[in-house]
Design a protein around this motif. Structure first.
Motif, PDB file in Angstrom:
ATOM      1  N   GLU A 219      76.703 -41.686  46.716  1.00 43.50           N
ATOM      2  CA  GLU A 219      76.133 -40.387  46.365  1.00 43.50           C
ATOM      3  C   GLU A 219      77.235 -39.333  46.313  1.00 43.50           C
ATOM      4  O   GLU A 219      77.975 -39.159  47.287  1.00 43.50           O
ATOM      5  CB  GLU A 219      75.063 -39.978  47.378  1.00 43.50           C
ATOM      6  N   PRO A 220      77.357 -38.638  45.200  1.00 42.57           N
ATOM      7  CA  PRO A 220      78.372 -37.587  45.101  1.00 42.57           C
ATOM      8  C   PRO A 220      77.947 -36.344  45.868  1.00 42.57           C
ATOM      9  O   PRO A 220      76.776 -36.170  46.216  1.00 42.57           O
ATOM     10  CB  PRO A 220      78.425 -37.311  43.594  1.00 42.57           C
ATOM     11  N   LYS A 221      78.910 -35.454  46.115  1.00 49.17           N
ATOM     12  CA  LYS A 221      78.606 -34.229  46.845  1.00 49.17           C
ATOM     13  C   LYS A 221      77.782 -33.266  45.998  1.00 49.17           C
ATOM     14  O   LYS A 221      76.914 -32.568  46.505  1.00 49.17           O
ATOM     15  CB  LYS A 221      79.891 -33.558  47.308  1.00 49.17           C
ATOM     16  N   LYS A 222      78.044 -33.244  44.694  1.00 43.36           N
ATOM     17  CA  LYS A 222      77.317 -32.302  43.850  1.00 43.36           C
ATOM     18  C   LYS A 222      75.910 -32.807  43.561  1.00 43.36           C
ATOM     19  O   LYS A 222      75.662 -34.013  43.470  1.00 43.36           O
ATOM     20  CB  LYS A 222      78.068 -32.056  42.541  1.00 43.36           C
ATOM     21  N   ALA A 223      74.988 -31.867  43.423  1.00 46.07           N
ATOM     22  CA  ALA A 223      73.594 -32.227  43.165  1.00 46.07           C
ATOM     23  C   ALA A 223      73.412 -32.698  41.727  1.00 46.07           C
ATOM     24  O   ALA A 223      74.197 -32.359  40.838  1.00 46.07           O
ATOM     25  CB  ALA A 223      72.696 -31.022  43.436  1.00 46.07           C
ATOM     26  N   GLY A 224      72.372 -33.518  41.527  1.00 47.40           N
ATOM     27  CA  GLY A 224      72.021 -33.940  40.179  1.00 47.40           C
ATOM     28  C   GLY A 224      72.848 -35.066  39.618  1.00 47.40           C
ATOM     29  O   GLY A 224      72.864 -35.281  38.404  1.00 47.40           O
ATOM     30  N   ALA A 225      73.549 -35.811  40.479  1.00 51.03           N
ATOM     31  CA  ALA A 225      74.382 -36.897  39.970  1.00 51.03           C
ATOM     32  C   ALA A 225      74.222 -38.191  40.763  1.00 51.03           C
ATOM     33  O   ALA A 225      74.964 -39.139  40.547  1.00 51.03           O
ATOM     34  CB  ALA A 225      75.852 -36.472  39.965  1.00 51.03           C
ATOM     35  N   ALA A 226      73.267 -38.257  41.662  1.00 50.57           N
ATOM     36  CA  ALA A 226      73.092 -39.434  42.517  1.00 50.57           C
ATOM     37  C   ALA A 226      72.581 -40.623  41.709  1.00 50.57           C
ATOM     38  O   ALA A 226      71.886 -40.463  40.709  1.00 50.57           O
ATOM     39  CB  ALA A 226      72.129 -39.120  43.658  1.00 50.57           C
ATOM     40  N   PRO A 227      72.913 -41.841  42.155  1.00 50.99           N
ATOM     41  CA  PRO A 227      72.451 -43.052  41.471  1.00 50.99           C
ATOM     42  C   PRO A 227      71.049 -43.437  41.904  1.00 50.99           C
ATOM     43  O   PRO A 227      70.496 -42.875  42.855  1.00 50.99           O
ATOM     44  CB  PRO A 227      73.460 -44.105  41.927  1.00 50.99           C
ATOM     45  N   CYS A 228      70.486 -44.419  41.221  1.00 51.12           N
ATOM     46  CA  CYS A 228      69.183 -44.952  41.617  1.00 51.12           C
ATOM     47  C   CYS A 228      69.006 -46.334  41.018  1.00 51.12           C
ATOM     48  O   CYS A 228      69.862 -46.820  40.277  1.00 51.12           O
ATOM     49  CB  CYS A 228      68.044 -44.034  41.177  1.00 51.12           C
ATOM     50  N   MET A 229      67.895 -46.952  41.344  1.00 50.51           N
ATOM     51  CA  MET A 229      67.527 -48.207  40.702  1.00 50.51           C
ATOM     52  C   MET A 229      66.091 -48.118  40.208  1.00 50.51           C
ATOM     53  O   MET A 229      65.271 -47.373  40.760  1.00 50.51           O
ATOM     54  CB  MET A 229      67.705 -49.401  41.636  1.00 50.51           C
ATOM     55  N   VAL A 230      65.810 -48.859  39.150  1.00 54.52           N
ATOM     56  CA  VAL A 230      64.449 -49.008  38.636  1.00 54.52           C
ATOM     57  C   VAL A 230      64.109 -50.484  38.734  1.00 54.52           C
ATOM     58  O   VAL A 230      64.793 -51.319  38.127  1.00 54.52           O
ATOM     59  CB  VAL A 230      64.320 -48.520  37.184  1.00 54.52           C
ATOM     60  N   VAL A 231      63.085 -50.818  39.498  1.00 51.47           N
ATOM     61  CA  VAL A 231      62.728 -52.216  39.747  1.00 51.47           C
ATOM     62  C   VAL A 231      61.317 -52.486  39.238  1.00 51.47           C
ATOM     63  O   VAL A 231      60.336 -51.959  39.775  1.00 51.47           O
ATOM     64  CB  VAL A 231      62.810 -52.546  41.256  1.00 51.47           C
ATOM     65  N   PHE A 232      61.210 -53.293  38.178  1.00 52.74           N
ATOM     66  CA  PHE A 232      59.907 -53.789  37.735  1.00 52.74           C
ATOM     67  C   PHE A 232      59.485 -54.905  38.694  1.00 52.74           C
ATOM     68  O   PHE A 232      60.295 -55.769  39.046  1.00 52.74           O
ATOM     69  CB  PHE A 232      59.996 -54.354  36.319  1.00 52.74           C
ATOM     70  N   CYS A 233      58.216 -54.895  39.091  1.00 57.19           N
ATOM     71  CA  CYS A 233      57.746 -55.929  40.008  1.00 57.19           C
ATOM     72  C   CYS A 233      56.239 -56.075  39.862  1.00 57.19           C
ATOM     73  O   CYS A 233      55.576 -55.253  39.218  1.00 57.19           O
ATOM     74  CB  CYS A 233      58.109 -55.595  41.453  1.00 57.19           C
ATOM     75  N   ALA A 234      55.700 -57.123  40.455  1.00 56.28           N
ATOM     76  CA  ALA A 234      54.254 -57.312  40.476  1.00 56.28           C
ATOM     77  C   ALA A 234      53.628 -56.282  41.419  1.00 56.28           C
ATOM     78  O   ALA A 234      54.273 -55.811  42.363  1.00 56.28           O
ATOM     79  CB  ALA A 234      53.915 -58.718  40.949  1.00 56.28           C
ATOM     80  N   PHE A 235      52.370 -55.956  41.161  1.00 58.88           N
ATOM     81  CA  PHE A 235      51.667 -55.002  42.033  1.00 58.88           C
ATOM     82  C   PHE A 235      51.734 -55.467  43.488  1.00 58.88           C
ATOM     83  O   PHE A 235      51.918 -54.666  44.406  1.00 58.88           O
ATOM     84  CB  PHE A 235      50.209 -54.862  41.582  1.00 58.88           C
ATOM     85  N   GLN A 236      51.593 -56.778  43.702  1.00 58.28           N
ATOM     86  CA  GLN A 236      51.589 -57.329  45.062  1.00 58.28           C
ATOM     87  C   GLN A 236      52.950 -57.226  45.737  1.00 58.28           C
ATOM     88  O   GLN A 236      53.059 -57.382  46.952  1.00 58.28           O
ATOM     89  CB  GLN A 236      51.142 -58.793  45.023  1.00 58.28           C
ATOM     90  N   GLN A 237      54.005 -56.990  44.957  1.00 59.44           N
ATOM     91  CA  GLN A 237      55.357 -56.893  45.526  1.00 59.44           C
ATOM     92  C   GLN A 237      55.765 -55.466  45.870  1.00 59.44           C
ATOM     93  O   GLN A 237      56.814 -55.261  46.486  1.00 59.44           O
ATOM     94  CB  GLN A 237      56.381 -57.458  44.534  1.00 59.44           C
ATOM     95  N   LEU A 238      54.975 -54.491  45.472  1.00 59.90           N
ATOM     96  CA  LEU A 238      55.387 -53.098  45.640  1.00 59.90           C
ATOM     97  C   LEU A 238      55.754 -52.769  47.090  1.00 59.90           C
ATOM     98  O   LEU A 238      56.795 -52.164  47.358  1.00 59.90           O
ATOM     99  CB  LEU A 238      54.283 -52.162  45.147  1.00 59.90           C
ATOM    100  N   SER A 239      54.902 -53.155  48.027  1.00 61.47           N
ATOM    101  CA  SER A 239      55.162 -52.811  49.429  1.00 61.47           C
ATOM    102  C   SER A 239      56.422 -53.501  49.938  1.00 61.47           C
ATOM    103  O   SER A 239      57.186 -52.903  50.715  1.00 61.47           O
ATOM    104  CB  SER A 239      53.962 -53.180  50.304  1.00 61.47           C
ATOM    105  N   ALA A 240      56.668 -54.741  49.510  1.00 60.69           N
ATOM    106  CA  ALA A 240      57.867 -55.460  49.954  1.00 60.69           C
ATOM    107  C   ALA A 240      59.125 -54.818  49.384  1.00 60.69           C
ATOM    108  O   ALA A 240      60.138 -54.678  50.081  1.00 60.69           O
ATOM    109  CB  ALA A 240      57.784 -56.929  49.533  1.00 60.69           C
ATOM    110  N   VAL A 241      59.086 -54.415  48.112  1.00 64.33           N
ATOM    111  CA  VAL A 241      60.244 -53.766  47.491  1.00 64.33           C
ATOM    112  C   VAL A 241      60.531 -52.444  48.201  1.00 64.33           C
ATOM    113  O   VAL A 241      61.686 -52.111  48.496  1.00 64.33           O
ATOM    114  CB  VAL A 241      60.005 -53.541  45.985  1.00 64.33           C
ATOM    115  N   ILE A 242      59.498 -51.682  48.513  1.00 62.28           N
ATOM    116  CA  ILE A 242      59.680 -50.415  49.229  1.00 62.28           C
ATOM    117  C   ILE A 242      60.273 -50.659  50.613  1.00 62.28           C
ATOM    118  O   ILE A 242      61.216 -49.989  51.047  1.00 62.28           O
ATOM    119  CB  ILE A 242      58.335 -49.674  49.345  1.00 62.28           C
ATOM    120  N   SER A 243      59.738 -51.648  51.326  1.00 64.55           N
ATOM    121  CA  SER A 243      60.174 -51.943  52.692  1.00 64.55           C
ATOM    122  C   SER A 243      61.628 -52.421  52.721  1.00 64.55           C
ATOM    123  O   SER A 243      62.442 -51.922  53.517  1.00 64.55           O
ATOM    124  CB  SER A 243      59.263 -52.996  53.313  1.00 64.55           C
ATOM    125  N   TYR A 244      61.960 -53.393  51.865  1.00 60.28           N
ATOM    126  CA  TYR A 244      63.338 -53.887  51.832  1.00 60.28           C
ATOM    127  C   TYR A 244      64.293 -52.813  51.327  1.00 60.28           C
ATOM    128  O   TYR A 244      65.445 -52.722  51.772  1.00 60.28           O
ATOM    129  CB  TYR A 244      63.439 -55.132  50.966  1.00 60.28           C
TER     130      TYR A 244
END
Length: 249
Positions: A84-109
């Motif tokens: 994460e950089p010091k300046k705002a508006g430049a942080a990274p992220c991920m987009v994870v497609f998953c099954a509905f049943q996997q949502l809680s596991a993806v959030i937890s991990y």
């Protein structure tokens, strides 16, 4: 513009010396094993149950769709996203497609590996593949994904437009369908353009057809991906990425 797809497991990423990414975008295996075509007409020959079962009956989409370990995926992402950089508006992220049943596991991990925040996304289709269940229950016509990030809000490029947490499932028939769970290029492009700028690095650890790499290349981003299946890797190289090295804009 650099586009690389490696026929390997993403766990071996250190061998390739690839740069760290502004965005990881991935469609992880749903771990539904031989139930992949359970409510799809493809379970039967020519989609007709009077003709008996097809080769897709009791078949998996692909051999990794059995015991995919979300923890190992998150470990990779925690290392391969830029800090994460010091300046705002430049942080990274991920987009994870998953099954509905996997949502809680993806959030937890994700939280376990430092991704404390998430935004759920829903993609709305015009029809459902669950045709065999149409007279029995409400059928699914949506796809799900999560935007995960650490502490700071990720880079956000909306061009003055409000971005809702649902998207239409836009299909572009100009690209070949070479993978059973392939995501449409227009959908991937929209996500990539929201969270990255031109020349940013995008990584797909579960590349499949290479659609995300193609979408990133179309937008002038560097793209790197991993695909374990040699047959799928070759198809992706020949049919999706062959002309992707030169951005199409």
């Amino acid at each position: 513009m650099q586009v690389e797809l490696f026929n390997d497991n993403f766990q071996n990423y250190k061998c390739y010396g690839i740069p760290k990414a502004q965005l990881v975008i991935a469609d992880i295996p749903y771990n539904i094993a031989n139930n992949a075509y359970a409510s799809n007409p493809a379970w039967y020959k020519d989609g007709d149950n009077s003709k008996g079962e097809s080769k897709k009956a009791n078949a998996t989409f692909f051999d990794t769709d059995v015991d995919f370990k979300i923890s190992e995926f998150m470990h990779f992402c925690s290392h391969m996203l830029v800090k994460e950089p010091k300046k705002a508006g430049a942080a990274p992220c991920m987009v994870v497609f998953c099954a509905f049943q996997q949502l809680s596991a993806v959030i937890s991990y994700g939280e376990r590996y430092g991704f404390k925040h998430y935004i759920p996304l829903t993609f709305v289709k015009k029809s459902s593949a669950q045709a065999l269940k149409a007279n029995m229950k409400i059928v699914g016509a949506t796809e799900y994904a999560l935007v995960l990030y650490r502490d700071k809000l990720p880079k956000f490029r909306n061009d003055g437009r409000m971005v809702l947490n649902w998207f239409p499932w836009e299909i572009d028939h100009g690209y070949p369908k070479i993978h059973p769970t392939q995501k449409p290029i227009p959908v991937l492009e929209r996500l990539i353009e929201i969270f990255t700028d031109k020349d940013d690095v995008v990584i797909d650890p579960c590349a499949g057809s290479g659609a995300a790499l193609r979408a990133a290349s179309n937008l002038g981003r560097e793209a790197y991906g991993f695909e374990k299946s040699k047959a799928m890797y070759q198809l992706a190289q020949e049919r999706m990425l062959r002309v992707a090295a030169t951005p199409l804009f």
